[in-house]
Design a protein around this motif. Structure first.
Motif, PDB file in Angstrom:
ATOM      1  N   ASN A  14       0.805  -1.222   0.000  1.00  0.00           N
ATOM      2  CA  ASN A  14       0.000   0.000   0.000  1.00  0.00           C
ATOM      3  C   ASN A  14       0.840   1.275   0.000  1.00  0.00           C
ATOM      4  O   ASN A  14       0.290   2.381  -0.027  1.00  0.00           O
ATOM      5  N   ALA A  15       2.130   1.124   0.033  1.00  0.00           N
ATOM      6  CA  ALA A  15       3.009   2.298   0.065  1.00  0.00           C
ATOM      7  C   ALA A  15       3.234   2.828  -1.350  1.00  0.00           C
ATOM      8  O   ALA A  15       3.317   2.067  -2.308  1.00  0.00           O
ATOM      9  N   GLU A  16       3.317   4.144  -1.457  1.00  0.00           N
ATOM     10  CA  GLU A  16       3.686   4.765  -2.727  1.00  0.00           C
ATOM     11  C   GLU A  16       5.214   4.829  -2.787  1.00  0.00           C
ATOM     12  O   GLU A  16       5.847   5.317  -1.860  1.00  0.00           O
ATOM     13  N   CYS A  17       5.766   4.335  -3.872  1.00  0.00           N
ATOM     14  CA  CYS A  17       7.219   4.254  -3.969  1.00  0.00           C
ATOM     15  C   CYS A  17       7.670   4.696  -5.354  1.00  0.00           C
ATOM     16  O   CYS A  17       7.217   4.154  -6.364  1.00  0.00           O
ATOM     17  N   GLU A  18       8.540   5.701  -5.396  1.00  0.00           N
ATOM     18  CA  GLU A  18       9.090   6.195  -6.657  1.00  0.00           C
ATOM     19  C   GLU A  18      10.592   5.921  -6.704  1.00  0.00           C
ATOM     20  O   GLU A  18      11.261   5.927  -5.667  1.00  0.00           O
ATOM     21  N   VAL A  19      11.099   5.688  -7.887  1.00  0.00           N
ATOM     22  CA  VAL A  19      12.528   5.475  -8.069  1.00  0.00           C
ATOM     23  C   VAL A  19      13.189   6.801  -8.417  1.00  0.00           C
ATOM     24  O   VAL A  19      12.821   7.444  -9.401  1.00  0.00           O
ATOM     25  N   VAL A  20      14.152   7.201  -7.595  1.00  0.00           N
ATOM     26  CA  VAL A  20      14.921   8.416  -7.867  1.00  0.00           C
ATOM     27  C   VAL A  20      16.400   8.010  -7.915  1.00  0.00           C
ATOM     28  O   VAL A  20      16.914   7.451  -6.945  1.00  0.00           O
ATOM     29  N   PRO A  21      17.096   8.266  -9.011  1.00  0.00           N
ATOM     30  CA  PRO A  21      18.476   7.805  -9.137  1.00  0.00           C
ATOM     31  C   PRO A  21      19.458   8.689  -8.393  1.00  0.00           C
ATOM     32  O   PRO A  21      19.141   9.817  -8.001  1.00  0.00           O
ATOM     33  N   ASN A  22      20.680   8.188  -8.212  1.00  0.00           N
ATOM     34  CA  ASN A  22      21.763   9.031  -7.720  1.00  0.00           C
ATOM     35  C   ASN A  22      22.102  10.068  -8.786  1.00  0.00           C
ATOM     36  O   ASN A  22      22.086   9.751  -9.977  1.00  0.00           O
ATOM     37  N   PRO A  23      22.409  11.282  -8.357  1.00  0.00           N
ATOM     38  CA  PRO A  23      22.738  12.323  -9.339  1.00  0.00           C
ATOM     39  C   PRO A  23      24.231  12.450  -9.583  1.00  0.00           C
ATOM     40  O   PRO A  23      25.050  11.921  -8.833  1.00  0.00           O
ATOM     41  N   ILE A  24      24.574  13.158 -10.634  1.00  0.00           N
ATOM     42  CA  ILE A  24      25.955  13.545 -10.907  1.00  0.00           C
ATOM     43  C   ILE A  24      25.949  15.014 -11.308  1.00  0.00           C
ATOM     44  O   ILE A  24      25.000  15.482 -11.952  1.00  0.00           O
ATOM     45  N   ALA A 193      28.053   6.611 -27.282  1.00  0.00           N
ATOM     46  CA  ALA A 193      28.583   7.473 -26.234  1.00  0.00           C
ATOM     47  C   ALA A 193      27.778   8.765 -26.108  1.00  0.00           C
ATOM     48  O   ALA A 193      27.538   9.252 -25.000  1.00  0.00           O
ATOM     49  N   ASN A 194      27.347   9.328 -27.228  1.00  0.00           N
ATOM     50  CA  ASN A 194      26.523  10.542 -27.184  1.00  0.00           C
ATOM     51  C   ASN A 194      25.148  10.253 -26.584  1.00  0.00           C
ATOM     52  O   ASN A 194      24.593  11.080 -25.857  1.00  0.00           O
ATOM     53  N   LEU A 195      24.611   9.075 -26.894  1.00  0.00           N
ATOM     54  CA  LEU A 195      23.337   8.679 -26.293  1.00  0.00           C
ATOM     55  C   LEU A 195      23.476   8.566 -24.779  1.00  0.00           C
ATOM     56  O   LEU A 195      22.596   9.006 -24.029  1.00  0.00           O
ATOM     57  N   ALA A 196      24.597   8.001 -24.335  1.00  0.00           N
ATOM     58  CA  ALA A 196      24.847   7.883 -22.902  1.00  0.00           C
ATOM     59  C   ALA A 196      24.933   9.263 -22.250  1.00  0.00           C
ATOM     60  O   ALA A 196      24.365   9.490 -21.173  1.00  0.00           O
ATOM     61  N   TYR A 197      25.641  10.186 -22.899  1.00  0.00           N
ATOM     62  CA  TYR A 197      25.762  11.538 -22.351  1.00  0.00           C
ATOM     63  C   TYR A 197      24.389  12.216 -22.241  1.00  0.00           C
ATOM     64  O   TYR A 197      24.070  12.830 -21.217  1.00  0.00           O
ATOM     65  N   ASN A 198      23.589  12.097 -23.283  1.00  0.00           N
ATOM     66  CA  ASN A 198      22.262  12.712 -23.256  1.00  0.00           C
ATOM     67  C   ASN A 198      21.380  12.084 -22.189  1.00  0.00           C
ATOM     68  O   ASN A 198      20.539  12.769 -21.589  1.00  0.00           O
ATOM     69  N   ARG A 199      21.568  10.809 -21.943  1.00  0.00           N
ATOM     70  CA  ARG A 199      20.812  10.151 -20.879  1.00  0.00           C
ATOM     71  C   ARG A 199      21.191  10.717 -19.514  1.00  0.00           C
ATOM     72  O   ARG A 199      20.342  10.943 -18.655  1.00  0.00           O
ATOM     73  N   VAL A 200      22.489  10.964 -19.320  1.00  0.00           N
ATOM     74  CA  VAL A 200      22.938  11.580 -18.066  1.00  0.00           C
ATOM     75  C   VAL A 200      22.342  12.976 -17.933  1.00  0.00           C
ATOM     76  O   VAL A 200      21.824  13.356 -16.879  1.00  0.00           O
ATOM     77  N   ARG A 201      22.408  13.743 -18.988  1.00  0.00           N
ATOM     78  CA  ARG A 201      21.947  15.135 -18.948  1.00  0.00           C
ATOM     79  C   ARG A 201      20.452  15.226 -18.640  1.00  0.00           C
ATOM     80  O   ARG A 201      20.018  16.133 -17.919  1.00  0.00           O
ATOM     81  N   THR A 202      19.664  14.302 -19.172  1.00  0.00           N
ATOM     82  CA  THR A 202      18.207  14.397 -19.003  1.00  0.00           C
ATOM     83  C   THR A 202      17.680  13.623 -17.798  1.00  0.00           C
ATOM     84  O   THR A 202      16.584  13.923 -17.319  1.00  0.00           O
ATOM     85  N   TYR A 204      20.040  12.155 -15.019  1.00  0.00           N
ATOM     86  CA  TYR A 204      20.912  12.001 -13.856  1.00  0.00           C
ATOM     87  C   TYR A 204      21.622  13.275 -13.419  1.00  0.00           C
ATOM     88  O   TYR A 204      22.260  13.289 -12.367  1.00  0.00           O
ATOM     89  N   ASP A 205      21.570  14.333 -14.203  1.00  0.00           N
ATOM     90  CA  ASP A 205      22.234  15.568 -13.800  1.00  0.00           C
ATOM     91  C   ASP A 205      21.588  16.096 -12.521  1.00  0.00           C
ATOM     92  O   ASP A 205      20.374  15.973 -12.313  1.00  0.00           O
ATOM     93  N   MET A 206      22.390  16.680 -11.658  1.00  0.00           N
ATOM     94  CA  MET A 206      21.947  17.057 -10.321  1.00  0.00           C
ATOM     95  C   MET A 206      20.666  17.903 -10.292  1.00  0.00           C
ATOM     96  O   MET A 206      19.744  17.602  -9.523  1.00  0.00           O
ATOM     97  N   PRO A 207      20.536  18.952 -11.102  1.00  0.00           N
ATOM     98  CA  PRO A 207      19.292  19.732 -11.056  1.00  0.00           C
ATOM     99  C   PRO A 207      18.052  18.910 -11.409  1.00  0.00           C
ATOM    100  O   PRO A 207      16.978  19.113 -10.827  1.00  0.00           O
TER     101      PRO A 207
END
Length: 234
Positions: A14-24, A193-202, A204-207
């Motif tokens: 019954n708990a609401e649970c969201e996944v939030v990743p570690n940031p960089i 590699a560019n796909l990986a970077y864009n994934r981080v930016r959208t 995993y980036d801290m903001p």
């Protein structure tokens, strides 16, 4: 990761649970590598290398990587293993397999030096047997490095959609094939590699991650109705 979320859901349905990743912090990574002005030149004229970064131990797949290197390494490449050593076992293994000249054990490095070494590598490899959320993979992605890893912890989510290459745990033969395959890529490797970077930016980036935390805190306190697009949805 999603498996952790599922485990919690089984115990507390019954708990609401969201996944939030570690940031960089992308800006900090870029600042720490900004003084490596000779990296581009090394990439063009120097010997290409695969980088492993982590505690050099079997749990991190260090033996698997050394054995994979012996089975068939990319022609003309070397292997850099950065991280604290567990005794002399892995150095002895490399020597027994006749790999002394193609593997360098760099030891434990300061973060800025490690990131510069990572920025100059041809690919990053972390064939761990177990992980939670490996920041080293996130750092490699943020530096537009092709990544080879194992499907443990949050790694499949991090490298989803072609942002990296996954190999089975404890399989040096498959790892060797993957190393040679990624080494042979040209434009495809850069695209990954560019796909990986864009994934981080959208994702995993801290903001971006902080916005997710704020939305959840506001939801928990009932202060505002959060924008569902700001919650983690991948």
């Amino acid at each position: 990761d999603r498996r952790s979320q599922s485990a919690i859901a089984q115990r507390a349905p019954n708990a609401e649970c969201e996944v939030v990743p570690n940031p960089i912090d992308l800006s900090s990574v870029e600042a720490l590598t900004a003084d490596g002005s000779d990296v581009e030149e090394r990439e063009q004229v120097g010997e290409p290398y695969v980088l492993f970064a982590g505690h050099v131990r079997n749990k991190k797949g260090a033996s698997d990587l050394i054995r994979a290197w012996a089975l068939g390494r990319p022609l003309g490449w070397r292997l850099e293993m950065a991280g604290a050593l567990d005794g002399h076992y892995h150095q002895d293994l490399a020597s027994e397999l006749g790999l002394g000249g193609s593997i360098n054990f760099a030891g434990d490095l300061p973060q800025s030096e490690l990131l510069r070494l990572m920025r100059g590598c041809g690919m990053f490899c972390l064939p761990s047997h177990t992980e939670g959320f490996p920041n080293a993979i996130l750092e490699a992605m943020s530096l537009r490095r092709p990544v080879i890893a194992t499907p443990v912890g949050a790694v499949p989510e991090m490298l989803a959609g072609g942002a990296g290459v996954l190999v089975p745990v404890g399989d040096p033969e498959r790892l060797s094939l993957a190393l040679r395959h990624v080494a042979s890529l040209a434009d495809q490797g850069a695209a990954m590699a560019n796909l990986a970077y864009n994934r981080v930016r959208t994702s995993y980036d801290m903001p971006v991650v902080f916005d997710q935390y704020l939305a959840l805190w506001h939801l928990a306190t009932g202060r505002v109705s959060p924008d569902p697009t700001r919650l983690c949805s991948w």
